[in-house]
Motif scaffolding. Structure first.
Motif, PDB file in Angstrom:
ATOM      1  N   VAL A 109       0.854  -1.182   0.000  1.00 37.53           N
ATOM      2  CA  VAL A 109       0.000   0.000   0.000  1.00 37.53           C
ATOM      3  C   VAL A 109       0.893   1.235   0.000  1.00 37.53           C
ATOM      4  CG1 VAL A 109      -1.723   1.303   1.320  1.00 37.53           C
ATOM      5  CG2 VAL A 109      -1.878  -1.195   1.169  1.00 37.53           C
ATOM      6  N   TYR A 110       1.950   1.174   0.819  1.00 41.96           N
ATOM      7  CA  TYR A 110       2.958   2.220   0.785  1.00 41.96           C
ATOM      8  C   TYR A 110       4.293   1.669   1.250  1.00 41.96           C
ATOM      9  CZ  TYR A 110       2.297   3.047   5.871  1.00 41.96           C
ATOM     10  OH  TYR A 110       2.213   2.933   7.224  1.00 41.96           O
ATOM     11  N   ILE A 111       5.345   2.378   0.894  1.00 44.96           N
ATOM     12  CA  ILE A 111       6.696   2.096   1.365  1.00 44.96           C
ATOM     13  C   ILE A 111       7.245   3.420   1.877  1.00 44.96           C
ATOM     14  CG2 ILE A 111       9.025   1.376   0.727  1.00 44.96           C
ATOM     15  CD1 ILE A 111       7.783  -0.276  -1.529  1.00 44.96           C
ATOM     16  N   GLY A 112       7.909   3.405   3.022  1.00 41.18           N
ATOM     17  CA  GLY A 112       8.440   4.634   3.586  1.00 41.18           C
ATOM     18  C   GLY A 112       9.822   4.458   4.160  1.00 41.18           C
ATOM     19  N   ASP A 113      10.433   5.559   4.482  1.00 46.01           N
ATOM     20  CA  ASP A 113      11.745   5.620   5.117  1.00 46.01           C
ATOM     21  C   ASP A 113      11.518   5.855   6.593  1.00 46.01           C
ATOM     22  OD1 ASP A 113      14.363   6.085   5.872  1.00 46.01           O
ATOM     23  OD2 ASP A 113      14.705   7.696   4.436  1.00 46.01           O
TER      24      ASP A 113
END
Length: 114
Positions: A109-113
């Motif tokens: 759904v999302y990828i983040g740092d």
């Protein structure tokens, strides 16, 4: 009797609403980023310790656009270079360790740092 029926209804409502909104995430180190000639982006992270496809740089893949894929890939390369951690969020039920591998992986759904 009404109280018992109401209690059963509430338990069932919570059970079904929880499973309908089930999701999980992985906070992981990035071990490998593979970009195939076909455009497929396949990564290996510490949350799964096997390869999982996240997107395709040439075609929309499981709802992830080419633009989003390019941004995710650049971000993950930067995270790996800086020995950081990434978060991968998936809809549905599951765990990071049990993610299907390669092209069978669901799209994040999302990828983040982190």
């Amino acid at each position: 009797m009404k109280l018992i029926i109401l209690a059963c209804f509430l338990v069932l409502s919570v059970t079904f609403s929880t499973s309908a909104n089930a999701a999980f995430h992985c906070s992981a180190d990035i071990n490998r980023i593979l970009i195939y000639g076909s455009g497929t982006v396949n990564i290996r992270h510490s949350g799964r310790n096997d390869f999982t496809v996240i997107c395709d740089l040439n075609n929309e893949w499981k709802g992830v656009s080419v633009t989003t894929c390019a941004m995710w890939t650049a971000m993950l390369q930067n995270i790996k270079k800086n020995n950081g951690k990434a978060i991968f969020y998936y809809g549905g039920e599951g765990t990071c360790a049990a993610l299907p591998t390669y092209g069978s992986t669901p799209a994040p759904v999302y990828i983040g740092d982190i």
